[in-house]
Design a protein around this motif. Structure first.
Motif, short mmCIF file in Angstrom:
data_model
loop_
_atom_site.label_atom_id
_atom_site.label_comp_id
_atom_site.label_asym_id
_atom_site.label_seq_id
_atom_site.Cartn_x
_atom_site.Cartn_y
_atom_site.Cartn_z
N ASP A 20 24.68 80.13 32.65
CA ASP A 20 25.85 80.93 32.32
C ASP A 20 26.70 81.12 33.57
N PRO A 21 28.02 81.08 33.43
CA PRO A 21 28.90 81.21 34.59
C PRO A 21 29.00 82.63 35.13
N ALA A 22 28.41 83.60 34.46
CA ALA A 22 28.45 84.99 34.92
C ALA A 22 27.14 85.66 34.54
N GLN A 23 26.90 86.80 35.15
CA GLN A 23 25.73 87.61 34.85
C GLN A 23 26.21 88.96 34.32
N ALA A 36 29.04 85.24 40.42
CA ALA A 36 27.83 84.96 41.19
C ALA A 36 27.67 85.88 42.40
N ALA A 37 28.77 86.42 42.92
CA ALA A 37 28.72 87.34 44.05
C ALA A 37 28.55 88.79 43.60
N GLY A 38 28.47 89.02 42.29
CA GLY A 38 28.31 90.37 41.78
C GLY A 38 29.61 91.11 41.58
N MET A 39 30.74 90.41 41.73
CA MET A 39 32.04 91.07 41.58
C MET A 39 32.42 91.14 40.11
N THR A 40 33.00 92.26 39.73
CA THR A 40 33.39 92.53 38.35
C THR A 40 34.39 91.49 37.85
N LEU A 41 34.19 91.09 36.59
CA LEU A 41 35.12 90.19 35.93
C LEU A 41 35.97 90.99 34.95
N TYR A 42 37.21 90.53 34.79
CA TYR A 42 38.19 91.23 33.96
C TYR A 42 38.82 90.29 32.94
N GLN A 103 36.31 95.69 46.43
CA GLN A 103 35.75 95.41 47.75
C GLN A 103 34.28 95.04 47.75
N LYS A 104 33.54 95.55 46.76
CA LYS A 104 32.09 95.31 46.75
C LYS A 104 31.61 95.21 45.30
N PRO A 105 30.44 94.61 45.12
CA PRO A 105 29.89 94.53 43.76
C PRO A 105 29.83 95.92 43.12
#
Length: 123
Positions: A20-23, A36-42, A103-105
């Motif tokens: 999967d392309p996201a978690q 993959a870096a834990g950054m929020t997707l919108y 700025q951060k996950p």
């Protein structure tokens, strides 16, 4: 026959290898899709199904979740073609983006931006 079996085995291996392309991660909004870096997707309310309305300067602030040239749709994940010909991941038909000001996950500073047009992507 041997070529057919080899081709089938290669396709199966490619499908298995593609994750999967996201978690999913927990944010202040609850379960949220992250890259993959834990950054929020919108998601963007101005997008239509399978089409991104965020290009040019918009995409500089809201970087698309890019898909590789060999990315294949799977389950609720699809791949859309952007205006510039590049590929982007979509979840349930909605293109996905990060936000440059997170700025951060776990940050969700883009949620509700532009009079509510941007929302955290949730499974």
């Amino acid at each position: 026959m041997r070529k057919f079996l080899l081709a089938g085995a290669m396709m199966m291996a490619a499908t298995i290898a593609q994750a999967d392309p996201a978690q999913i991660a927990e944010t202040a909004k609850g379960p949220t899709l992250v890259d993959a870096a834990g950054m929020t997707l919108y998601t963007f309310a101005k997008d239509s199904a399978e089409t991104s309305a965020c290009n040019g300067p918009c995409a500089a602030n809201w970087p698309p979740l890019m898909a590789g040239s060999d990315a294949m749709p799977m389950g609720e994940w699809s791949v859309i073609i952007r205006d510039d010909g590049s590929k982007q991941w979509a979840y349930k038909g909605q293109p996905l983006y990060t936000w440059v000001k997170d700025q951060k996950p776990g940050d969700i500073t883009g949620d509700g931006f532009l009079e509510g047009a941007w929302h955290v992507a949730q499974p």
